[in-house]
Design a protein around this motif. Sequence first.
Motif, mmCIF file in Angstrom:
data_model
loop_
_atom_site.group_PDB
_atom_site.id
_atom_site.type_symbol
_atom_site.label_atom_id
_atom_site.label_comp_id
_atom_site.label_asym_id
_atom_site.label_seq_id
_atom_site.Cartn_x
_atom_site.Cartn_y
_atom_site.Cartn_z
ATOM 1 N N ASP A 31 76.422 47.669 53.867
ATOM 2 C CA ASP A 31 77.734 48.279 53.969
ATOM 3 C C ASP A 31 78.758 47.340 53.367
ATOM 4 N N GLY A 32 79.795 47.889 52.813
ATOM 5 C CA GLY A 32 80.881 47.060 52.310
ATOM 6 C C GLY A 32 80.648 46.558 50.908
ATOM 7 N N GLU A 33 79.570 47.010 50.241
ATOM 8 C CA GLU A 33 79.347 46.548 48.886
ATOM 9 C C GLU A 33 80.418 47.151 48.003
ATOM 10 N N GLY A 34 80.947 46.341 47.116
ATOM 11 C CA GLY A 34 81.960 46.839 46.210
ATOM 12 C C GLY A 34 83.225 46.020 46.269
ATOM 13 N N GLY A 35 84.324 46.600 45.822
ATOM 14 C CA GLY A 35 85.575 45.877 45.662
ATOM 15 C C GLY A 35 86.472 45.921 46.871
ATOM 16 N N ALA A 48 85.064 45.865 58.226
ATOM 17 C CA ALA A 48 84.062 45.840 57.155
ATOM 18 C C ALA A 48 83.705 44.404 56.805
ATOM 19 N N GLU A 49 84.697 43.542 56.731
ATOM 20 C CA GLU A 49 84.449 42.134 56.430
ATOM 21 C C GLU A 49 83.625 41.480 57.535
ATOM 22 N N GLN A 50 83.923 41.800 58.779
ATOM 23 C CA GLN A 50 83.157 41.259 59.895
ATOM 24 C C GLN A 50 81.720 41.766 59.858
ATOM 25 N N ARG A 51 81.549 43.020 59.497
ATOM 26 C CA ARG A 51 80.209 43.584 59.408
ATOM 27 C C ARG A 51 79.403 42.870 58.317
ATOM 28 N N VAL A 52 80.043 42.617 57.182
ATOM 29 C CA VAL A 52 79.381 41.885 56.097
ATOM 30 C C VAL A 52 79.004 40.485 56.571
ATOM 31 N N GLU A 53 79.906 39.843 57.296
ATOM 32 C CA GLU A 53 79.609 38.509 57.838
ATOM 33 C C GLU A 53 78.389 38.560 58.755
ATOM 34 N N ASP A 54 78.326 39.555 59.605
ATOM 35 C CA ASP A 54 77.184 39.698 60.510
ATOM 36 C C ASP A 54 75.887 39.964 59.742
ATOM 37 N N GLY A 83 84.434 42.208 47.441
ATOM 38 C CA GLY A 83 85.609 42.636 48.210
ATOM 39 C C GLY A 83 85.645 42.089 49.620
ATOM 40 N N GLN A 84 84.510 41.709 50.146
ATOM 41 C CA GLN A 84 84.428 41.120 51.489
ATOM 42 C C GLN A 84 83.892 39.693 51.396
ATOM 43 N N HIS A 85 84.273 38.989 50.331
ATOM 44 C CA HIS A 85 83.732 37.648 50.101
ATOM 45 C C HIS A 85 84.016 36.674 51.240
ATOM 46 N N ARG A 86 85.104 36.857 51.944
ATOM 47 C CA ARG A 86 85.413 35.938 53.052
ATOM 48 C C ARG A 86 84.354 36.016 54.147
ATOM 49 N N GLY A 87 83.833 37.198 54.408
ATOM 50 C CA GLY A 87 82.767 37.346 55.400
ATOM 51 C C GLY A 87 81.491 36.647 54.965
ATOM 52 N N VAL A 88 81.162 36.748 53.690
ATOM 53 C CA VAL A 88 79.987 36.070 53.147
ATOM 54 C C VAL A 88 80.179 34.563 53.250
#
Length: 190
Positions: A31-35, A48-54, A83-88
């Motif tokens: 989820d959250g792939e993209g810009g 979405a960013e938190q989900r990517v982090e998880d 787009g969610q690079h901070r979570g990564v």
Amino acid sequence: FFRSASGHLLSSVHSGSTLAATEDMADQPMDGEGGEPGAEEEEDYITAEQRVEDQWTDMLKKVTTHEKALISHMTRKAAQQAGQHRGVVRALERAIQARGSPERRLGLIYLMDCICKTQGRVWAETFSVNIVATLCRAFEAAPSEDGALEARYLRLLRTWVDQNVFAPSKIKAIATRLRMGLDQRKKVLA
């Protein structure tokens, strides 16, 4: 609502899709792939960013050494989630600083290095906020008698200088702290 692996409070439904755990997340679309979020509300973007982090927290458990194929695969996943690079970045920094074998930490640092060098300045800029603590903590946790491991860290640092990956002030801070660590180790072993 539920608590994520990183302790965030999340809703189980986001944008009409259910968050599902998978056994092999590295091979599944995330989820959250993209810009960047267009018209989404800020709260949805943070979720979405938190989900990517998880998801990355779970995915990073697969890194046990510096296996090139896995690092390449995960770097491509990072690119898909720019787009969610901070979570990564948060998940990767936390994984590097967590307890683990020196080889695992080095593999995670190589992943960070690959992302910074191939996916654009925004990644390096985001990692640079905590790069001194992240790299030095991992280096300082390595066994002092492992000269080969120390050499790998120092070679990596040299590539950051040569390729201007991080600001000179960050490289200088890392070098200063690592020199102190090496001097302290020599005193203990002498």
